[in-house]
Design a protein around this motif. Sequence first.
Motif, mmCIF file in Angstrom:
data_model
loop_
_atom_site.group_PDB
_atom_site.id
_atom_site.type_symbol
_atom_site.label_atom_id
_atom_site.label_comp_id
_atom_site.label_asym_id
_atom_site.label_seq_id
_atom_site.Cartn_x
_atom_site.Cartn_y
_atom_site.Cartn_z
ATOM 1 N N ALA A 160 1.055 -1.076 0.113
ATOM 2 C CA ALA A 160 -0.002 0.006 0.197
ATOM 3 C C ALA A 160 0.870 1.288 0.022
ATOM 4 O O ALA A 160 0.402 2.471 -0.567
ATOM 5 C CB ALA A 160 -0.805 -0.019 0.889
ATOM 6 N N LYS A 161 2.076 1.244 0.094
ATOM 7 C CA LYS A 161 2.954 2.286 0.315
ATOM 8 C C LYS A 161 4.117 2.256 -0.613
ATOM 9 O O LYS A 161 5.319 2.901 -0.446
ATOM 10 C CB LYS A 161 3.620 2.523 1.692
ATOM 11 C CG LYS A 161 2.502 2.762 2.862
ATOM 12 C CD LYS A 161 1.724 3.886 2.920
ATOM 13 C CE LYS A 161 1.022 4.001 3.961
ATOM 14 N NZ LYS A 161 0.255 5.349 4.083
ATOM 15 N N ALA A 162 4.134 1.400 -1.542
ATOM 16 C CA ALA A 162 5.179 1.037 -2.411
ATOM 17 C C ALA A 162 5.408 2.148 -3.177
ATOM 18 O O ALA A 162 6.942 2.538 -3.421
ATOM 19 C CB ALA A 162 4.582 -0.063 -3.682
ATOM 20 N N GLU A 163 4.663 3.133 -3.804
ATOM 21 C CA GLU A 163 5.386 4.546 -4.549
ATOM 22 C C GLU A 163 6.040 5.376 -3.648
ATOM 23 O O GLU A 163 7.128 5.510 -3.877
ATOM 24 C CB GLU A 163 3.806 5.204 -4.778
ATOM 25 C CG GLU A 163 3.217 4.573 -6.033
ATOM 26 C CD GLU A 163 1.804 5.306 -6.422
ATOM 27 O OE1 GLU A 163 2.041 6.724 -5.868
ATOM 28 O OE2 GLU A 163 1.209 5.060 -6.964
ATOM 29 N N GLY A 189 15.216 -6.195 -4.971
ATOM 30 C CA GLY A 189 14.090 -6.840 -3.927
ATOM 31 C C GLY A 189 12.804 -6.589 -4.592
ATOM 32 O O GLY A 189 12.404 -6.361 -5.413
ATOM 33 N N ASP A 190 11.822 -7.014 -3.481
ATOM 34 C CA ASP A 190 10.464 -6.887 -3.773
ATOM 35 C C ASP A 190 9.999 -5.538 -3.604
ATOM 36 O O ASP A 190 9.550 -5.281 -2.327
ATOM 37 C CB ASP A 190 9.589 -8.091 -2.905
ATOM 38 C CG ASP A 190 8.215 -7.848 -2.976
ATOM 39 O OD1 ASP A 190 7.841 -7.277 -4.205
ATOM 40 O OD2 ASP A 190 7.345 -8.647 -2.386
ATOM 41 N N PHE A 191 9.855 -4.754 -4.734
ATOM 42 C CA PHE A 191 9.530 -3.326 -4.525
ATOM 43 C C PHE A 191 7.818 -3.221 -4.736
ATOM 44 O O PHE A 191 7.346 -2.323 -4.442
ATOM 45 C CB PHE A 191 9.935 -2.581 -5.566
ATOM 46 C CG PHE A 191 11.427 -2.062 -5.665
ATOM 47 C CD1 PHE A 191 12.228 -2.832 -4.619
ATOM 48 C CD2 PHE A 191 12.077 -1.473 -6.569
ATOM 49 C CE1 PHE A 191 13.550 -2.614 -4.597
ATOM 50 C CE2 PHE A 191 13.432 -1.051 -6.593
ATOM 51 C CZ PHE A 191 14.275 -1.881 -5.540
ATOM 52 N N ASN A 192 7.218 -4.216 -5.053
ATOM 53 C CA ASN A 192 5.869 -4.273 -5.266
ATOM 54 C C ASN A 192 5.466 -3.158 -6.365
ATOM 55 O O ASN A 192 4.504 -2.346 -6.483
ATOM 56 C CB ASN A 192 4.974 -4.123 -3.885
ATOM 57 C CG ASN A 192 4.741 -5.390 -3.131
ATOM 58 O OD1 ASN A 192 4.283 -6.125 -3.501
ATOM 59 N ND2 ASN A 192 5.378 -5.129 -1.893
ATOM 60 N N VAL A 198 1.854 0.661 -7.992
ATOM 61 C CA VAL A 198 2.196 1.788 -8.575
ATOM 62 C C VAL A 198 1.805 2.250 -9.835
ATOM 63 O O VAL A 198 1.780 1.446 -10.930
ATOM 64 C CB VAL A 198 4.003 1.949 -8.902
ATOM 65 C CG1 VAL A 198 4.636 3.031 -9.129
ATOM 66 C CG2 VAL A 198 4.592 1.136 -7.641
ATOM 67 N N ALA A 199 0.797 3.164 -9.697
ATOM 68 C CA ALA A 199 0.217 3.620 -10.748
ATOM 69 C C ALA A 199 0.985 4.178 -12.201
ATOM 70 O O ALA A 199 2.006 4.682 -11.791
ATOM 71 C CB ALA A 199 -0.655 4.827 -10.599
ATOM 72 N N HIS A 231 0.408 -11.466 -13.715
ATOM 73 C CA HIS A 231 1.527 -11.072 -14.382
ATOM 74 C C HIS A 231 2.134 -9.851 -14.003
ATOM 75 O O HIS A 231 1.415 -8.965 -14.342
ATOM 76 C CB HIS A 231 1.222 -11.129 -15.586
ATOM 77 C CG HIS A 231 2.685 -11.045 -16.805
ATOM 78 N ND1 HIS A 231 3.018 -12.000 -17.226
ATOM 79 C CD2 HIS A 231 3.240 -10.196 -16.927
ATOM 80 C CE1 HIS A 231 3.944 -11.856 -18.167
ATOM 81 N NE2 HIS A 231 4.252 -10.424 -18.002
ATOM 82 N N CYS A 232 3.270 -9.873 -12.849
ATOM 83 C CA CYS A 232 3.232 -8.657 -12.290
ATOM 84 C C CYS A 232 4.901 -8.396 -12.102
ATOM 85 O O CYS A 232 5.752 -9.455 -11.689
ATOM 86 C CB CYS A 232 2.659 -8.580 -10.646
ATOM 87 S SG CYS A 232 1.013 -8.781 -10.837
ATOM 88 N N ALA A 233 5.548 -7.240 -12.449
ATOM 89 C CA ALA A 233 6.676 -7.113 -12.297
ATOM 90 C C ALA A 233 7.108 -6.605 -10.967
ATOM 91 O O ALA A 233 7.620 -5.341 -10.619
ATOM 92 C CB ALA A 233 7.470 -6.220 -13.241
ATOM 93 N N TYR A 234 6.825 -7.158 -9.816
ATOM 94 C CA TYR A 234 7.062 -6.676 -8.348
ATOM 95 C C TYR A 234 8.197 -6.577 -7.997
ATOM 96 O O TYR A 234 8.778 -5.611 -7.414
ATOM 97 C CB TYR A 234 6.313 -7.772 -7.410
ATOM 98 C CG TYR A 234 4.780 -7.843 -7.332
ATOM 99 C CD1 TYR A 234 4.068 -6.525 -7.432
ATOM 100 C CD2 TYR A 234 4.094 -8.863 -7.294
ATOM 101 C CE1 TYR A 234 2.845 -6.870 -7.402
ATOM 102 C CE2 TYR A 234 2.878 -9.111 -7.000
ATOM 103 C CZ TYR A 234 1.983 -8.016 -7.244
ATOM 104 O OH TYR A 234 0.894 -7.931 -7.292
#
Length: 312
Positions: A160-163, A189-192, A198-199, A231-234
Amino acid sequence: MVPSFLLPVLLPLLLCPAVIPLRICAFNTQRFAQGKADKPNVMDVLVKILSRCDIAVLQEVMDTKGKAVPALVAALNQFGKSGTYSYLTSPLLGRGNYQERYVFIFRDNKRIQVLDSYTYEDNHPDRPDVFAREPFIVRFSLPSKDLPELVLIPQHTMPAKAEAEIDALYDVFLNVRAHWSIEDMIFLGDFNAGCGYVAKKRWGQIRLRQKPGFHWLIDDKADTTVRQNTHCAYDRIVVHGERCLAAVVPGSAQPFDFSKEFGLSETEALEISDHYPVEVELNTACWGCQQANSVGVVLLALAILSGSSWVF
Protein backbone atom coordinates in the motif's frame (compact mmCIF):
# COMPACT_ATOMS: atom_id res chain seq x y z
CA MET A 1 57.00 -27.36 -27.97
CA VAL A 2 56.13 -27.82 -24.30
CA PRO A 3 57.69 -30.37 -21.93
CA SER A 4 55.16 -32.96 -20.85
CA PHE A 5 55.91 -32.46 -17.18
CA LEU A 6 54.78 -28.81 -17.42
CA LEU A 7 51.42 -29.53 -19.03
CA PRO A 8 49.58 -30.11 -15.74
CA VAL A 9 50.81 -26.69 -14.62
CA LEU A 10 50.40 -24.73 -17.84
CA LEU A 11 46.98 -25.90 -18.97
CA PRO A 12 45.01 -24.77 -15.89
CA LEU A 13 46.84 -21.44 -15.96
CA LEU A 14 46.22 -20.78 -19.64
CA LEU A 15 42.61 -21.94 -19.53
CA CYS A 16 41.72 -19.90 -16.45
CA PRO A 17 39.38 -17.14 -17.61
CA ALA A 18 40.35 -13.52 -17.00
CA VAL A 19 36.70 -12.53 -16.53
CA ILE A 20 34.28 -14.54 -14.40
CA PRO A 21 30.61 -13.52 -14.23
CA LEU A 22 29.29 -12.98 -10.73
CA ARG A 23 25.56 -13.58 -10.28
CA ILE A 24 23.60 -11.46 -7.80
CA CYS A 25 20.07 -12.56 -6.89
CA ALA A 26 17.19 -11.08 -4.92
CA PHE A 27 14.50 -13.42 -3.62
CA ASN A 28 11.35 -12.85 -1.58
CA THR A 29 11.25 -16.21 0.22
CA GLN A 30 7.68 -15.62 1.50
CA ARG A 31 7.67 -15.95 5.25
CA PHE A 32 10.77 -18.10 5.46
CA ALA A 33 11.06 -19.41 9.01
CA GLN A 34 11.46 -22.69 10.88
CA GLY A 35 8.30 -24.14 9.36
CA LYS A 36 9.81 -24.05 5.89
CA ALA A 37 13.24 -25.09 7.12
CA ASP A 38 11.66 -28.26 8.52
CA LYS A 39 10.34 -29.31 5.09
CA PRO A 40 12.99 -31.27 3.13
CA ASN A 41 11.30 -30.67 -0.24
CA VAL A 42 11.26 -26.91 0.34
CA MET A 43 14.85 -26.79 1.53
CA ASP A 44 15.97 -28.90 -1.42
CA VAL A 45 14.57 -26.41 -3.94
CA LEU A 46 15.78 -23.38 -1.98
CA VAL A 47 19.30 -24.81 -1.94
CA LYS A 48 19.20 -25.45 -5.69
CA ILE A 49 18.06 -21.88 -6.31
CA LEU A 50 20.65 -20.30 -4.04
CA SER A 51 23.51 -22.46 -5.37
CA ARG A 52 23.16 -20.57 -8.65
CA CYS A 53 23.94 -17.25 -6.92
CA ASP A 54 27.24 -15.78 -5.80
CA ILE A 55 25.40 -13.24 -3.67
CA ALA A 56 21.76 -13.79 -2.73
CA VAL A 57 19.69 -11.18 -0.94
CA LEU A 58 16.65 -12.72 0.77
CA GLN A 59 13.59 -10.82 1.89
CA GLU A 60 10.60 -11.73 4.01
CA VAL A 61 12.75 -13.86 6.28
CA MET A 62 10.77 -14.20 9.51
CA ASP A 63 13.32 -16.23 11.42
CA THR A 64 12.63 -14.75 14.84
CA LYS A 65 14.54 -17.47 16.70
CA GLY A 66 17.56 -17.24 14.40
CA LYS A 67 17.67 -20.96 13.57
CA ALA A 68 16.15 -21.27 10.09
CA VAL A 69 18.78 -19.20 8.26
CA PRO A 70 21.78 -21.12 9.73
CA ALA A 71 20.00 -24.36 8.76
CA LEU A 72 19.53 -23.10 5.21
CA VAL A 73 23.18 -22.05 4.86
CA ALA A 74 24.36 -25.35 6.36
CA ALA A 75 22.30 -27.25 3.76
CA LEU A 76 23.69 -25.01 1.03
CA ASN A 77 27.25 -25.68 2.17
CA GLN A 78 26.65 -29.43 1.89
CA PHE A 79 25.23 -29.19 -1.61
CA GLY A 80 27.32 -30.53 -4.48
CA LYS A 81 30.43 -28.66 -5.52
CA SER A 82 29.04 -25.14 -5.25
CA GLY A 83 31.56 -24.21 -2.57
CA THR A 84 30.91 -22.79 0.87
CA TYR A 85 28.85 -19.74 1.73
CA SER A 86 28.83 -17.16 4.49
CA TYR A 87 25.89 -15.00 5.50
CA LEU A 88 24.93 -11.75 7.16
CA THR A 89 21.50 -10.96 8.59
CA SER A 90 19.88 -7.68 9.45
CA PRO A 91 18.13 -7.09 12.75
CA LEU A 92 14.41 -7.84 12.81
CA LEU A 93 12.80 -4.92 11.00
CA GLY A 94 9.18 -3.86 10.86
CA ARG A 95 6.28 -2.46 12.80
CA GLY A 96 4.33 -4.19 15.52
CA ASN A 97 4.38 -7.96 15.54
CA TYR A 98 5.15 -8.26 11.83
CA GLN A 99 8.92 -8.21 11.47
CA GLU A 100 11.34 -9.50 8.87
CA ARG A 101 15.06 -9.79 8.25
CA TYR A 102 17.11 -9.09 5.16
CA VAL A 103 19.66 -11.87 4.67
CA PHE A 104 22.78 -11.77 2.50
CA ILE A 105 24.28 -15.14 1.52
CA PHE A 106 27.55 -15.01 -0.41
CA ARG A 107 30.00 -17.49 -1.87
CA ASP A 108 33.36 -17.75 -0.13
CA ASN A 109 35.44 -19.06 -3.03
CA LYS A 110 34.69 -15.96 -5.13
CA ARG A 111 36.59 -13.88 -2.56
CA ILE A 112 33.56 -11.78 -1.79
CA GLN A 113 33.89 -10.02 1.57
CA VAL A 114 31.67 -7.79 3.68
CA LEU A 115 33.43 -4.50 4.38
CA ASP A 116 30.71 -2.74 6.34
CA SER A 117 26.97 -2.54 6.90
CA TYR A 118 24.34 -0.40 8.58
CA THR A 119 20.59 0.00 8.91
CA TYR A 120 19.22 3.17 7.33
CA GLU A 121 17.89 5.61 9.90
CA ASP A 122 14.39 6.32 8.68
CA ASN A 123 14.19 9.86 10.03
CA HIS A 124 14.33 12.12 6.96
CA PRO A 125 12.89 15.49 8.04
CA ASP A 126 10.54 15.67 5.04
CA ARG A 127 9.59 11.97 5.01
CA PRO A 128 10.02 10.45 8.48
CA ASP A 129 9.28 6.76 9.05
CA VAL A 130 8.44 6.12 5.40
CA PHE A 131 9.75 2.54 5.31
CA ALA A 132 7.81 -0.34 6.82
CA ARG A 133 11.12 -2.22 6.82
CA GLU A 134 14.04 0.14 6.43
CA PRO A 135 16.94 -0.94 4.19
CA PHE A 136 19.86 -2.86 5.66
CA ILE A 137 22.79 -1.70 3.53
CA VAL A 138 25.90 -3.81 2.91
CA ARG A 139 29.19 -2.79 1.32
CA PHE A 140 31.08 -5.64 -0.36
CA SER A 141 34.55 -6.02 -1.77
CA LEU A 142 34.71 -7.96 -5.03
CA PRO A 143 37.63 -9.73 -6.74
CA SER A 144 37.67 -7.14 -9.53
CA LYS A 145 40.02 -4.37 -10.61
CA ASP A 146 37.17 -2.61 -12.43
CA LEU A 147 34.55 -2.94 -9.69
CA PRO A 148 36.43 -3.47 -6.42
CA GLU A 149 33.54 -2.41 -4.19
CA LEU A 150 29.77 -2.60 -4.49
CA VAL A 151 26.91 -1.60 -2.20
CA LEU A 152 23.72 -3.68 -2.13
CA ILE A 153 20.52 -2.08 -0.86
CA PRO A 154 17.56 -4.44 -0.46
CA GLN A 155 14.01 -3.29 -0.04
CA HIS A 156 10.75 -5.11 0.57
CA THR A 157 8.04 -2.46 0.39
CA MET A 158 4.63 -2.48 1.98
CA PRO A 159 2.28 -2.87 -1.01
CA ALA A 160 0.00 0.00 0.00
CA LYS A 161 3.03 2.30 0.42
CA ALA A 162 5.07 1.07 -2.55
CA GLU A 163 5.16 4.41 -4.37
CA ALA A 164 6.39 6.34 -1.33
CA GLU A 165 8.97 3.71 -0.36
CA ILE A 166 10.43 3.36 -3.85
CA ASP A 167 10.66 7.15 -4.10
CA ALA A 168 12.36 7.32 -0.69
CA LEU A 169 15.08 4.96 -1.88
CA TYR A 170 16.55 8.05 -3.53
CA ASP A 171 17.06 9.50 -0.04
CA VAL A 172 18.79 6.24 0.88
CA PHE A 173 21.05 6.65 -2.16
CA LEU A 174 22.07 10.14 -1.02
CA ASN A 175 22.70 8.82 2.48
CA VAL A 176 24.89 5.95 1.26
CA ARG A 177 26.87 8.20 -1.06
CA ALA A 178 27.56 10.63 1.79
CA HIS A 179 28.33 7.80 4.23
CA TRP A 180 30.84 5.90 2.08
CA SER A 181 31.66 8.24 -0.84
CA ILE A 182 30.68 5.53 -3.30
CA GLU A 183 28.62 5.57 -6.50
CA ASP A 184 28.35 1.88 -7.38
CA MET A 185 25.15 0.53 -5.86
CA ILE A 186 22.42 -1.97 -6.64
CA PHE A 187 18.91 -1.57 -5.24
CA LEU A 188 17.08 -4.88 -5.36
CA GLY A 189 14.16 -6.76 -3.95
CA ASP A 190 10.41 -6.97 -3.84
CA PHE A 191 9.43 -3.38 -4.57
CA ASN A 192 5.79 -4.35 -5.25
CA ALA A 193 6.44 -2.27 -8.36
CA GLY A 194 3.58 -3.52 -10.52
CA CYS A 195 -0.04 -4.63 -10.83
CA GLY A 196 -1.66 -1.51 -9.45
CA TYR A 197 0.59 -0.86 -6.47
CA VAL A 198 2.40 1.78 -8.53
CA ALA A 199 0.10 3.62 -10.94
CA LYS A 200 1.58 4.24 -14.39
CA LYS A 201 0.99 7.97 -14.06
CA ARG A 202 2.97 8.00 -10.82
CA TRP A 203 6.22 6.66 -12.23
CA GLY A 204 7.10 10.17 -13.38
CA GLN A 205 7.05 11.34 -9.76
CA ILE A 206 9.32 8.61 -8.38
CA ARG A 207 12.87 9.96 -8.06
CA LEU A 208 14.59 6.58 -8.19
CA ARG A 209 12.98 6.16 -11.60
CA GLN A 210 13.42 9.69 -12.94
CA LYS A 211 16.74 10.93 -11.62
CA PRO A 212 19.65 10.41 -14.04
CA GLY A 213 22.07 7.58 -13.40
CA PHE A 214 19.59 4.93 -12.23
CA HIS A 215 19.11 1.98 -14.57
CA TRP A 216 16.12 -0.32 -14.07
CA LEU A 217 17.17 -3.73 -15.35
CA ILE A 218 13.93 -5.70 -14.87
CA ASP A 219 11.35 -4.55 -17.39
CA ASP A 220 7.90 -3.30 -16.37
CA LYS A 221 6.40 -6.11 -18.46
CA ALA A 222 8.35 -8.87 -16.70
CA ASP A 223 6.57 -11.43 -14.53
CA THR A 224 8.18 -12.16 -11.18
CA THR A 225 5.20 -14.05 -9.74
CA VAL A 226 4.69 -17.79 -9.46
CA ARG A 227 0.90 -17.85 -9.77
CA GLN A 228 -0.27 -18.48 -13.31
CA ASN A 229 -3.16 -16.02 -12.95
CA THR A 230 -0.86 -13.07 -12.19
CA HIS A 231 1.67 -11.23 -14.35
CA CYS A 232 3.40 -8.56 -12.27
CA ALA A 233 6.88 -7.03 -12.19
CA TYR A 234 6.98 -6.78 -8.41
CA ASP A 235 10.68 -7.59 -7.99
CA ARG A 236 13.28 -5.27 -9.43
CA ILE A 237 17.01 -4.60 -9.82
CA VAL A 238 18.19 -0.99 -10.15
CA VAL A 239 21.84 -0.19 -10.85
CA HIS A 240 23.70 3.06 -10.19
CA GLY A 241 27.32 3.92 -10.99
CA GLU A 242 29.23 3.86 -14.26
CA ARG A 243 31.55 1.05 -13.22
CA CYS A 244 28.67 -1.07 -11.99
CA LEU A 245 26.63 -0.49 -15.13
CA ALA A 246 29.64 -1.29 -17.33
CA ALA A 247 30.05 -4.61 -15.51
CA VAL A 248 26.46 -5.77 -16.18
CA VAL A 249 26.33 -8.69 -18.61
CA PRO A 250 23.84 -7.64 -21.32
CA GLY A 251 20.59 -9.58 -21.12
CA SER A 252 21.46 -11.27 -17.83
CA ALA A 253 18.93 -9.38 -15.67
CA GLN A 254 15.76 -11.46 -15.53
CA PRO A 255 13.44 -13.45 -13.26
CA PHE A 256 14.45 -17.07 -12.64
CA ASP A 257 11.47 -19.37 -13.24
CA PHE A 258 12.41 -22.11 -10.78
CA SER A 259 9.11 -23.93 -11.28
CA LYS A 260 9.94 -24.49 -14.94
CA GLU A 261 13.63 -25.15 -14.28
CA PHE A 262 12.95 -27.83 -11.66
CA GLY A 263 9.72 -29.25 -13.12
CA LEU A 264 7.43 -28.15 -10.29
CA SER A 265 3.68 -27.78 -10.43
CA GLU A 266 2.22 -24.44 -9.39
CA THR A 267 1.21 -25.94 -6.05
CA GLU A 268 4.70 -27.32 -5.45
CA ALA A 269 6.33 -24.03 -6.46
CA LEU A 270 4.09 -22.03 -4.13
CA GLU A 271 5.41 -24.07 -1.21
CA ILE A 272 8.74 -22.37 -1.93
CA SER A 273 7.48 -18.85 -2.59
CA ASP A 274 4.93 -16.88 -4.56
CA HIS A 275 7.80 -14.87 -6.10
CA TYR A 276 10.51 -15.80 -8.56
CA PRO A 277 14.03 -14.59 -7.76
CA VAL A 278 15.40 -11.82 -9.97
CA GLU A 279 19.05 -11.90 -10.92
CA VAL A 280 21.81 -10.11 -12.79
CA GLU A 281 25.36 -11.06 -13.76
CA LEU A 282 28.38 -8.78 -13.44
CA ASN A 283 31.65 -9.29 -15.26
CA THR A 284 34.35 -9.19 -12.62
CA ALA A 285 38.03 -9.62 -13.46
CA CYS A 286 39.48 -12.34 -11.27
CA TRP A 287 42.77 -11.15 -9.76
CA GLY A 288 44.08 -14.67 -9.23
CA CYS A 289 43.19 -15.67 -12.77
CA GLN A 290 44.85 -12.60 -14.23
CA GLN A 291 48.04 -13.44 -12.36
CA ALA A 292 47.76 -17.07 -13.43
CA ASN A 293 47.35 -16.09 -17.07
CA SER A 294 50.42 -13.87 -16.87
CA VAL A 295 52.49 -16.69 -15.36
CA GLY A 296 51.16 -19.14 -17.93
CA VAL A 297 52.06 -16.88 -20.86
CA VAL A 298 55.60 -16.41 -19.56
CA LEU A 299 56.11 -20.15 -19.03
CA LEU A 300 54.73 -20.95 -22.45
CA ALA A 301 57.04 -18.40 -24.08
CA LEU A 302 60.05 -19.88 -22.27
CA ALA A 303 59.02 -23.37 -23.34
CA ILE A 304 58.77 -22.36 -26.99
CA LEU A 305 62.08 -20.51 -26.93
CA SER A 306 63.87 -23.44 -25.33
CA GLY A 307 63.86 -25.52 -28.48
CA SER A 308 62.70 -28.82 -29.87
CA SER A 309 63.96 -31.01 -27.04
CA TRP A 310 60.67 -30.29 -25.28
CA VAL A 311 57.85 -32.39 -26.61
CA PHE A 312 54.15 -32.90 -25.86
